[in-house]
Design a protein around this motif. Structure first.
Motif, PDB file in Angstrom:
ATOM      1  N   THR A   1       7.571  -2.791 -10.166  1.00 33.52           N
ATOM      2  CA  THR A   1       6.857  -3.933  -9.589  1.00 33.52           C
ATOM      3  C   THR A   1       5.964  -3.487  -8.441  1.00 33.52           C
ATOM      4  N   ARG A   2       6.460  -2.567  -7.607  1.00 34.18           N
ATOM      5  CA  ARG A   2       5.637  -2.042  -6.511  1.00 34.18           C
ATOM      6  C   ARG A   2       4.391  -1.352  -7.059  1.00 34.18           C
ATOM      7  N   ASN A   3       4.563  -0.555  -8.103  1.00 30.92           N
ATOM      8  CA  ASN A   3       3.418   0.159  -8.679  1.00 30.92           C
ATOM      9  C   ASN A   3       2.394  -0.810  -9.252  1.00 30.92           C
ATOM     10  N   LEU A   4       2.887  -1.857  -9.934  1.00 32.35           N
ATOM     11  CA  LEU A   4       1.965  -2.834 -10.503  1.00 32.35           C
ATOM     12  C   LEU A   4       1.250  -3.608  -9.408  1.00 32.35           C
ATOM     13  N   LEU A   5       1.955  -3.938  -8.329  1.00 34.77           N
ATOM     14  CA  LEU A   5       1.325  -4.638  -7.211  1.00 34.77           C
ATOM     15  C   LEU A   5       0.255  -3.761  -6.566  1.00 34.77           C
ATOM     16  N   LYS A   6       0.547  -2.482  -6.387  1.00 36.63           N
ATOM     17  CA  LYS A   6      -0.451  -1.595  -5.786  1.00 36.63           C
ATOM     18  C   LYS A   6      -1.691  -1.511  -6.665  1.00 36.63           C
ATOM     19  N   THR A   7      -1.496  -1.455  -7.969  1.00 33.51           N
ATOM     20  CA  THR A   7      -2.643  -1.453  -8.884  1.00 33.51           C
ATOM     21  C   THR A   7      -3.455  -2.725  -8.745  1.00 33.51           C
TER      22      THR A   7
ATOM     23  N   SER B   1      -8.304  -5.354  -6.474  1.00 34.58           N
ATOM     24  CA  SER B   1      -8.912  -6.334  -5.562  1.00 34.58           C
ATOM     25  C   SER B   1      -9.864  -5.655  -4.585  1.00 34.58           C
ATOM     26  N   LEU B   2      -9.460  -4.483  -4.090  1.00 40.98           N
ATOM     27  CA  LEU B   2     -10.333  -3.750  -3.178  1.00 40.98           C
ATOM     28  C   LEU B   2     -11.573  -3.251  -3.918  1.00 40.98           C
TER      29      LEU B   2
ATOM     30  N   GLU C   1     -10.259   6.408  -0.278  1.00 39.98           N
ATOM     31  CA  GLU C   1     -10.689   6.041   1.080  1.00 39.98           C
ATOM     32  C   GLU C   1      -9.639   5.215   1.826  1.00 39.98           C
ATOM     33  N   HIS C   2      -8.891   4.403   1.102  1.00 37.81           N
ATOM     34  CA  HIS C   2      -7.977   3.461   1.777  1.00 37.81           C
ATOM     35  C   HIS C   2      -6.591   3.454   1.147  1.00 37.81           C
ATOM     36  N   GLY C   3      -6.140   4.615   0.685  1.00 35.62           N
ATOM     37  CA  GLY C   3      -4.799   4.728   0.125  1.00 35.62           C
ATOM     38  C   GLY C   3      -3.703   4.274   1.080  1.00 35.62           C
ATOM     39  N   PRO C   4      -3.721   4.712   2.361  1.00 35.74           N
ATOM     40  CA  PRO C   4      -2.663   4.286   3.293  1.00 35.74           C
ATOM     41  C   PRO C   4      -2.621   2.773   3.499  1.00 35.74           C
ATOM     42  N   GLU C   5      -3.789   2.140   3.608  1.00 35.73           N
ATOM     43  CA  GLU C   5      -3.807   0.689   3.788  1.00 35.73           C
ATOM     44  C   GLU C   5      -3.249  -0.034   2.561  1.00 35.73           C
ATOM     45  N   LEU C   6      -3.615   0.447   1.365  1.00 37.91           N
ATOM     46  CA  LEU C   6      -3.089  -0.153   0.137  1.00 37.91           C
ATOM     47  C   LEU C   6      -1.577   0.031   0.055  1.00 37.91           C
ATOM     48  N   GLN C   7      -1.092   1.204   0.453  1.00 36.95           N
ATOM     49  CA  GLN C   7       0.345   1.451   0.428  1.00 36.95           C
ATOM     50  C   GLN C   7       1.069   0.556   1.423  1.00 36.95           C
ATOM     51  N   ALA C   8       0.475   0.363   2.604  1.00 31.82           N
ATOM     52  CA  ALA C   8       1.108  -0.490   3.618  1.00 31.82           C
ATOM     53  C   ALA C   8       1.203  -1.941   3.143  1.00 31.82           C
ATOM     54  N   LEU C   9       0.138  -2.452   2.528  1.00 35.15           N
ATOM     55  CA  LEU C   9       0.167  -3.814   1.999  1.00 35.15           C
ATOM     56  C   LEU C   9       1.209  -3.942   0.894  1.00 35.15           C
ATOM     57  N   THR C  10       1.322  -2.905   0.079  1.00 31.31           N
ATOM     58  CA  THR C  10       2.303  -2.921  -1.002  1.00 31.31           C
ATOM     59  C   THR C  10       3.718  -2.958  -0.446  1.00 31.31           C
ATOM     60  N   GLU C  11       4.001  -2.098   0.523  1.00 34.20           N
ATOM     61  CA  GLU C  11       5.343  -2.048   1.101  1.00 34.20           C
ATOM     62  C   GLU C  11       5.691  -3.353   1.830  1.00 34.20           C
ATOM     63  N   ALA C  12       4.700  -3.967   2.463  1.00 36.42           N
ATOM     64  CA  ALA C  12       4.959  -5.215   3.201  1.00 36.42           C
ATOM     65  C   ALA C  12       5.367  -6.356   2.279  1.00 36.42           C
TER      66      ALA C  12
ATOM     67  N   ILE D   1       0.733 -12.767  -5.624  1.00 35.95           N
ATOM     68  CA  ILE D   1      -0.702 -12.941  -5.399  1.00 35.95           C
ATOM     69  C   ILE D   1      -1.037 -14.420  -5.240  1.00 35.95           C
ATOM     70  N   GLN D   2      -0.410 -15.265  -6.076  1.00 38.00           N
ATOM     71  CA  GLN D   2      -0.675 -16.695  -5.995  1.00 38.00           C
ATOM     72  C   GLN D   2      -0.172 -17.288  -4.690  1.00 38.00           C
ATOM     73  N   SER D   3       0.928 -16.745  -4.153  1.00 42.32           N
ATOM     74  CA  SER D   3       1.451 -17.244  -2.875  1.00 42.32           C
ATOM     75  C   SER D   3       0.455 -17.017  -1.736  1.00 42.32           C
ATOM     76  N   ARG D   4      -0.465 -16.075  -1.921  1.00 37.16           N
ATOM     77  CA  ARG D   4      -1.518 -15.810  -0.937  1.00 37.16           C
ATOM     78  C   ARG D   4      -2.843 -16.459  -1.349  1.00 37.16           C
ATOM     79  N   HIS D   5      -2.760 -17.392  -2.302  1.00 36.16           N
ATOM     80  CA  HIS D   5      -3.951 -18.094  -2.805  1.00 36.16           C
ATOM     81  C   HIS D   5      -5.008 -17.117  -3.319  1.00 36.16           C
ATOM     82  N   ASN D   6      -4.516 -15.994  -3.876  1.00 30.27           N
ATOM     83  CA  ASN D   6      -5.401 -14.999  -4.476  1.00 30.27           C
ATOM     84  C   ASN D   6      -6.453 -14.494  -3.486  1.00 30.27           C
ATOM     85  N   HIS D   7      -6.077 -14.389  -2.218  1.00 29.06           N
ATOM     86  CA  HIS D   7      -7.026 -13.964  -1.181  1.00 29.06           C
ATOM     87  C   HIS D   7      -6.322 -12.992  -0.240  1.00 29.06           C
ATOM     88  N   VAL D   8      -6.879 -11.777  -0.122  1.00 26.46           N
ATOM     89  CA  VAL D   8      -6.328 -10.759   0.777  1.00 26.46           C
ATOM     90  C   VAL D   8      -7.442 -10.380   1.744  1.00 26.46           C
ATOM     91  N   PRO D   9      -7.515 -11.025   2.919  1.00 28.29           N
ATOM     92  CA  PRO D   9      -8.643 -10.807   3.829  1.00 28.29           C
ATOM     93  C   PRO D   9      -8.790  -9.354   4.284  1.00 28.29           C
TER      94      PRO D   9
END
Length: 476
Positions: free
Chosen positions: A264-270, A275-276, A245-256, A152-160
Motif C-alpha cells: 500500500t505504501r508503494n502504491l501510494l508513493k506511485t 500527482s507531482l 528531484e523530490h524523492g525525499p519529499e515524496l517519501q515523507a508524504l508517503t510515510e506521513a 486521496i479522497q480524504s484530501r479531496h484529491n488535492h496535495v498543495p
C-alpha cells in the motif's frame, strides 16, 4: 506416431468418483475388472496410468461412456477455485495450480464446499460494504488500491505541497530553455542528463515486453516503450524527474499517511509521484487560469499543456487551492465490462465508492462513439443534478484519436457550475432535459428500472406468477 494416442491417461480422480458413485469398495471393483486391489489403488492415486484394456473393461462392466470418462475433469471448477484462491484473503498461501487441479478432480465435493463458502463470504463482503455505504459509515479497505483511493479522497484529491513543488520545477525548466518552442519533454530530458546523469531511450515494445517505463539505475537510463504517444512519454519523463528531484519529499508524504503495509505504501508513493508529474506538466496557477478562460475546454487544455485527455481531465479534479478554486469535478474511469479503475473527486461524488456506475449514465454508451465527447444532465435519488461529459481513451495511455478506445472517462460537476463550461453552452440549464439515475444497483432504491442488474440491499423482492415488471428485480 500420433502423440495424442500415445499419451498416458491418468484418470485417478475420475475413476475414484465412478467407484464411489457405484457404491463399490476398491476390492470389489478390482474383482469386477480382473485386476489386483493394489493396482487399482495405484491408478486412483495417479501413480499408474489407465491402460486401454482397463478402459474397455470399465465400459463393458459398468456401461460407462468412455468419452465422458476421458474428458478433463471440471475446468470451470478449476477456474473458480483459482479465482477464489487469488483473493487477498489467502495472501501468502500461494496455492499452486497442480494442487487446485488435484482438489477439483480428486475431491470434487470438498472443492464445491470451498466454493460455496467463498461465495457466501464474497456476498457478505459486498453486502457489508453496501450497508456501510447506505449508513454513511466507513468501510475497511481490503486492498492497497482501495486504501490509496480512500486516502486521496480524504484530501479531496488535492496535495498543495506537490502543487507548489510542481510549479517551481516547471518554472525552473522554462528558465533553462534555449528557445520558447522547446518541448517540455526535451527540457526534462536535458535536466535529467545534466543534473542526474540519466539518459532517456525509447525501445520497441518487443524489447520492453510488459513495461511501458522502466528505470535502470545501474546504467543511468530511463527506458520507454515505443507504444507510448507523445503525451504519455512526456508524463513518464516527468514522473522520473519528480522522483529524482523530490524523492525525499515524496517519501515523507508517503510515510506521513501511515499506510498499513508495504504494498500500500508503494502504491501510494506511485500515486503521489504521478500527482507531482501532473503538477510539473500542468502547473496549478497556469492550468486553472487557462481552464477558466477556455470554459474548461479539454481539447484546448490538451493542446496548451501537451497532455492527453485523461491527464487533463484528472488534473481538473485537483483544483482546490483556496485562493484559486476550479470547478469541483468528479471523475470515473471504466472499461467496457463496467469495471471501475479510477474514482476521484474534488468535491461531492454522486456514485457509490465501491460499486459501479449506473447503467443509465452515458459514460457506458461512450464506447459507441469513440473519441467523441457526449454530455448528459443526470439527477440522483436525493434530487441533486449534475452536468456530465464522457469520452473514450486508449488503455495504453496513447494520445487522443488513436486505436484501441477501450476505456471511458466520465467527468462531471454539480449543475450549478455548468454555466462555466463550454460543453453546456446552448443548453437550457434552467429547464434541462434530465435523466434520473441511481448509485450502484445494490444501493439504488429507484423503481422500476429496466437496466437494474441486482436487487437493492434490504429490500424484499416481489416476484410472483401474476405479473411481470419491466425490472428484472421488482421489490417492495
Amino acid at each position: 506416431m500420433n502423440a495424442a494416442a500415445d499419451r498416458k491417461l491418468f484418470l485417478g480422480g475420475r475413476l475414484k468418483r465412478l467407484r464411489r458413485d457405484l457404491g463399490l469398495s476398491q476390492t470389489a471393483m478390482a474383482g469386477d475388472l480382473g485386476v489386483s486391489p493394489s493396482y487399482l489403488n495405484h491408478i486412483e492415486r495417479n501413480q499408474r496410468p489407465v491402460s486401454a484394456q482397463l478402459l474397455l473393461r470399465l465400459a463393458e462392466t459398468y456401461d460407462v461412456d468412455l468419452r465422458n470418462l476421458g474428458q478433463s475433469g471440471g475446468p470451470a471448477s478449476e477456474a473458480e477455485l483459482a479465482e477464489a484462491f487469488a483473493d487477498p484473503l489467502f495472501q501468502g498461501l500461494a496455492v499452486p495450480r497442480h494442487e487446485i487441479v488435484q482438489l477439483a478432480e480428486d475431491q470434487p465435493a470438498a472443492a464445491d464446499a470451498i466454493l460455496r463458502l467463498y461465495r457466501a463470504f464474497s456476498d457478505r463482503r459486498v453486502r457489508d460494504r453496501a450497508e456501510a455505504e447506505v449508513a454513511g459509515a466507513a468501510s475497511p479497505a481490503d486492498s492497497p488500491s482501495e486504501w490509496v483511493r480512500e486516502y486521496i479522497q480524504s484530501r479531496h484529491n488535492h496535495v498543495p505541497e506537490l502543487d507548489a513543488l510542481g510549479e517551481a520545477l516547471h518554472e525552473a525548466l522554462k528558465a533553462e530553455a534555449s528557445s520558447p518552442d522547446e518541448s517540455f519533454e526535451a527540457l526534462a530530458r536535458a535536466r535529467l542528463f545534466a543534473r542526474h546523469g540519466l539518459t532517456v531511450r525509447t525501445l520497441p515494445a518487443e524489447v520492453m515486453v510488459e513495461w511501458t517505463r522502466r528505470f535502470d539505475p545501474h546504467r543511468g537510463r530511463l527506458l520507454l516503450s515505443d507504444t507510448l504517444g507523445p503525451s504519455s512519454r512526456a508524463f513518464a519523463v516527468a514522473s522520473q524527474l519528480a522522483l529524482m528531484e523530490h524523492g525525499p519529499e515524496l517519501q515523507a508524504l508517503t510515510e506521513a499517511a501511515k499506510a498499513p503495509d508495504a504494498p500500500t505504501r508503494n502504491l501510494l508513493k506511485t500515486s503521489l509521484t504521478n500527482s507531482l508529474a501532473a503538477a510539473i506538466l500542468m502547473p496549478y496557477a497556469a492550468f486553472q487560469r487557462t481552464a477558466e478562460e477556455t470554459g474548461y475546454d479539454l481539447a484546448r487544455l490538451q493542446a496548451r499543456f501537451g497532455v492527453g485527455f485523461e491527464q487533463a481531465a484528472h488534473r481538473l479534479t485537483t483544483l482546490s487551492r483556496p485562493t484559486a478554486r476550479g470547478v469541483p469535478f468528479f471523475l470515473m474511469r471504466v472499461d467496457q465490462a463496467g469495471n471501475v479503475s479510477k474514482r476521484y473527486a474534488s468535491g461531492a461524488f454522486p456514485f457509490s465508492r465501491f460499486g459501479g456506475a449506473c447503467p443509465r449514465w452515458r459514460l457506458h454508451s461512450a464506447f459507441r462513439t469513440p473519441g467523441r465527447v457526449v454530455t448528459q444532465i443526470i439527477e440522483t435519488p436525493d434530487g441533486s443534478r449534475w452536468f456530465t461529459l464522457a469520452r473514450t481513451v486508449d488503455r495504453q495511455g496513447q494520445d487522443a484519436f488513436t486505436e484501441g478506445h477501450d476505456l471511458a472517462i466520465g467527468l462531471g460537476c454539480e449543475l450549478k457550475h455548468a454555466h462555466r463550461l463550454i460543453y453546456a453552452r446552448g443548453l437550457d440549464l434552467q429547464k434541462p432535459e434530465v435523466t434520473p439515475i441511481g448509485p450502484a444497483c445494490r444501493l439504488c432504491a429507484r423503481h422500476p428500472c429496466a437496466e437494474r442488474a441486482a436487487p437493492p440491499v434490504g429490500r424484499a423482492l416481489t416476484v410472483d406468477d401474476w405479473s411481470k415488471s419491466v425490472s428484472p428485480y421488482p421489490f417492495a
